[in-house]
Design an enzyme around this catalytic site. Structure first.
Site, PDB file in Angstrom:
ATOM      1  N   ASP A  89       0.864  -1.181   0.000  1.00 20.52           N
ATOM      2  CA  ASP A  89       0.000   0.000   0.000  1.00 20.52           C
ATOM      3  C   ASP A  89       0.903   1.235   0.000  1.00 20.52           C
ATOM      4  O   ASP A  89       2.135   1.119   0.021  1.00 20.52           O
ATOM      5  CB  ASP A  89      -0.951  -0.029   1.200  1.00 20.52           C
ATOM      6  CG  ASP A  89      -0.206  -0.023   2.519  1.00 20.52           C
ATOM      7  OD1 ASP A  89       1.018   0.202   2.527  1.00 20.52           O
ATOM      8  OD2 ASP A  89      -0.837  -0.253   3.559  1.00 20.52           O
ATOM      9  N   ASP A 268      -7.322  -7.902   0.321  1.00 23.41           N
ATOM     10  CA  ASP A 268      -6.406  -8.118   1.449  1.00 23.41           C
ATOM     11  C   ASP A 268      -7.192  -7.808   2.704  1.00 23.41           C
ATOM     12  O   ASP A 268      -8.111  -6.979   2.679  1.00 23.41           O
ATOM     13  CB  ASP A 268      -5.196  -7.187   1.390  1.00 23.41           C
ATOM     14  CG  ASP A 268      -5.529  -5.808   1.916  1.00 23.41           C
ATOM     15  OD1 ASP A 268      -6.178  -5.035   1.182  1.00 23.41           O
ATOM     16  OD2 ASP A 268      -5.192  -5.495   3.077  1.00 23.41           O
ATOM     17  N   CYS A 306     -11.970 -29.573   6.329  1.00 17.25           N
ATOM     18  CA  CYS A 306     -10.743 -28.855   5.973  1.00 17.25           C
ATOM     19  C   CYS A 306      -9.548 -29.794   5.914  1.00 17.25           C
ATOM     20  O   CYS A 306      -9.397 -30.684   6.753  1.00 17.25           O
ATOM     21  CB  CYS A 306     -10.501 -27.732   6.989  1.00 17.25           C
ATOM     22  SG  CYS A 306      -9.001 -26.778   6.677  1.00 17.25           S
ATOM     23  N   CYS A 308      -6.300 -28.705   5.911  1.00 18.47           N
ATOM     24  CA  CYS A 308      -5.084 -27.965   6.266  1.00 18.47           C
ATOM     25  C   CYS A 308      -4.270 -28.724   7.317  1.00 18.47           C
ATOM     26  O   CYS A 308      -4.748 -29.664   7.952  1.00 18.47           O
ATOM     27  CB  CYS A 308      -5.428 -26.559   6.769  1.00 18.47           C
ATOM     28  SG  CYS A 308      -5.875 -26.461   8.508  1.00 18.47           S
ATOM     29  N   CYS A 311      -5.983 -28.867  10.767  1.00 16.46           N
ATOM     30  CA  CYS A 311      -7.134 -29.777  10.863  1.00 16.46           C
ATOM     31  C   CYS A 311      -6.743 -31.235  10.658  1.00 16.46           C
ATOM     32  O   CYS A 311      -7.412 -32.130  11.173  1.00 16.46           O
ATOM     33  CB  CYS A 311      -8.220 -29.353   9.881  1.00 16.46           C
ATOM     34  SG  CYS A 311      -9.019 -27.800  10.392  1.00 16.46           S
ATOM     35  N   HIS A 337      -4.603 -22.255   9.804  1.00 11.01           N
ATOM     36  CA  HIS A 337      -5.931 -22.708   9.393  1.00 11.01           C
ATOM     37  C   HIS A 337      -6.730 -21.595   8.712  1.00 11.01           C
ATOM     38  O   HIS A 337      -7.334 -21.801   7.656  1.00 11.01           O
ATOM     39  CB  HIS A 337      -6.717 -23.234  10.602  1.00 11.01           C
ATOM     40  CG  HIS A 337      -8.163 -23.451  10.269  1.00 11.01           C
ATOM     41  ND1 HIS A 337      -8.608 -24.554   9.581  1.00 11.01           N
ATOM     42  CD2 HIS A 337      -9.248 -22.659  10.458  1.00 11.01           C
ATOM     43  CE1 HIS A 337      -9.910 -24.453   9.379  1.00 11.01           C
ATOM     44  NE2 HIS A 337     -10.320 -23.310   9.901  1.00 11.01           N
TER      45      HIS A 337
END
Lengths: 377, 377
Positions: A89, A268, A306, A308, A311, A337
């Protein structure tokens, strides 16, 4: 930087953005690495969960480590060991929200550092120069982000200043070069608070300046979601379809799906990382407040669907314990996660758009999200 | 549990310890996972750096999450997703150092939780029972860890109590069974402060009780290193050679090498993790205090010789920046590096013993360690 549009479904669209640090697919979610680190996760883990671009903050990097160190390091990519694209930014948002702002005038903004009170000035030209030192693939123009609510008179005057600054940024950008043998892009920022005519005017003037892409700024600052969605529609009705559109600082999973439906390509937000560190875990069925007593003997994963790392390896009971005893691993697992979930959401949105089922898929996701506690902006 | 001695070099020795959760090689360093998590590192990363066993603290686990949750989870291994061996201390050390101690008597110790002031009692029998619920592969007897300095009279009386408690622990252990279909072992703890005759007596009595292994406790509590090394020699002169010897809570790289030379097989210490979180990084050449200004533009790894994830990917300048701006990633990278270094040190000590060059190798390491700032206990 090159943007290639691939599929559309209504106003929703998928595409690819090519940079010298690689390609990223849109719609994309960019994790926030404020100070050159996405909090509580390694760059390797970011890669593993499919992150293709991150965001970093010019204001923070300018103060620490400072542009001299970044320049010596060969730019932010090398400093932080991240070989993929980075967007920065302009620093304007943090000047207005964090620092002790002294003065905003035609030339730029003078402010005191929130760290030590030291006096600094950002001008449209200097933020381009700073982002040249940082070496981000996508840089942003300096703008004034108006608060909510905001009088129309002020919103209009502020937007005119933002537009004049945008032109100065573009001129500086065009008359300067990158420092690290990779090319950089510059995005303009549409402002105008919640006023459709100011937004429309802003988008038109910026479109004529021919930026590499366009951000929609000044939203998610407290206005109702419906007004945010309306403003997105107004902006995207004017902005060229062959340039990426980036909705700054947004948002919840629901916000993202609504914005994608309205033609936004890039996002974002600190929500997955910050809320993760505050024990809020996202799931396809809404938010799991992991410190709740009900999870103390719940030996299932945060989200049974999930895949990931968190998980696949850990239970709600264990993660709750980590938060209750303030173990750093809790922050790591929650961050991992939540970012995985955001990447999963974007990946599936892209798939739904490209296979022409976005509308149904989105409705289904929103229904699921309302099954457990729903997070509000 | 089975201990197989493999090589010796003087008093130094290598071996293997077989448990139902796998084998670990000795000399071994056990990272400390006080509350069921080694701070700031995932279990997967622990595996990746070659960790074969970790330590956890009975006192902390007993208070949170509590034995009921651990029992429901199927023991600590499953609760924290760590499939390799775990050793737990007895909780005694924390009762004496952390809690508001109310009363120590023949029966046990009554104490108030450091968290909420609630009243609890540990007896030799109850700490065995708690460790049955935890399901650690190696459990420890309840002992009183005397402070330094300590009057001989008190050290002797305290040690007699520790010995009576050890026998009660052993009896409880022999008359009870594990809860999770894997076997557990029980270690005795030699006390006696810095008094050779008390240490010798303690070791003899415990050796006769035939434990699975023997810890040397009550050291690294403020006494000079030379006295610590002397006590290790006294204890190891008495303890059976066919059982593992574990020096509790020690120590610096130098301490470890000196103790290995004197026949110690197992170590645990918070030094690599705690000091890492305080910006002290270990290297083969001593300690790097990473926040020092000299590192702000040092774009080399923490330790040029090190092959860990941190050193392969990040510079001193970046890690310094992370600590200066208080990013969690700094804690993660420092922890990872320091634990890797400790594993590296043990691995190379084992290699040096098995190839008969331990004495020279150790001297070389100590010389290297003194090249930069040396950490003292």
């Amino acid at each position: 930087m090159q943007f290639v549009l691939e599929h559309t479904a209504g106003n929703a669209r998928t595409g690819k953005i090519f940079t010298d640090h690689g390609i990223f697919k849109t719609p994309v979610f960019m994790p926030v690495g404020t100070q050159g680190s996405v909090k509580a996760i390694t760059q390797k883990s970011l890669e593993e969960i499919g992150t293709e671009i991150i965001l970093s903050n010019t204001y923070h990097l300018y103060l620490r480590p400072g542009i001299e160190i970044l320049h010596q390091a060969g730019g932010l990519h090398r400093f932080m060991s991240w070989g993929h694209p980075i967007l920065t930014d302009s620093g304007g948002y943090q000047v207005f929200s964090l620092s002790d702002l002294r003065d905003i005038n035609e030339e730029g903004v003078q402010f005191r550092s929130h760290l030590d009170g030291s006096l600094h000035t950002f001008t449209p030209e200097s933020v381009v120069d700073i982002q040249r030192y940082i070496g981000s693939d996508i840089t942003m123009v300096l703008d004034e982000c108006t608060p909510y609510p905001c009088e129309k008179e002020y919103a209009s005057q502020s937007n005119e200043l933002t537009l004049r600054w945008a032109e100065r940024c573009r001129n500086r950008f065009q008359s300067s070069e990158g420092l690290y043998e990779h090319s950089q892009a510059l995005f303009g920022v549409v402002q105008g608070s919640v006023y459709p005519d100011i937004r429309e005017h802003s988008a038109k003037v910026l479109a004529d300046m021919d930026f590499n892409g366009y951000a929609i700024g000044g939203l998610a600052v407290g206005e109702p979601s419906d007004q945010m969605y309306e403003m997105i529609e107004v902006c995207n009705g004017v902005l060229p379809t062959n340039k990426p559109r980036y909705l700054m600082g947004v948002g919840t999973p629901e916000n993202l799906l609504e914005a994608i439906e309205r033609g936004v390509d890039m996002f974002d937000c600190v929500l997955p990382t910050r809320n993760g560190r505050n024990a809020q875990l996202f799931s396809q069925k809404g938010v799991v407040n992991i410190t709740n007593a009900q999870y103390k003997d719940d030996f299932t994963p945060v989200d049974i669907e999930c895949e990931c790392f968190t998980c696949r390896n850990y239970t709600r009971a264990y993660i709750r314990h980590l938060f209750m005893v303030k173990e750093i691993l809790g922050l790591q697992l929650a961050t991992h996660h939540n970012l995985y979930y955001y990447q999963w959401l974007m990946q599936n949105a892209r798939k739904a758009i490209s296979t022409g089922i976005f509308e149904n898929w989105k409705r289904e996701q929103l229904n699921l999200l309302h099954q457990e506690i729903q997070l509000t902006t």
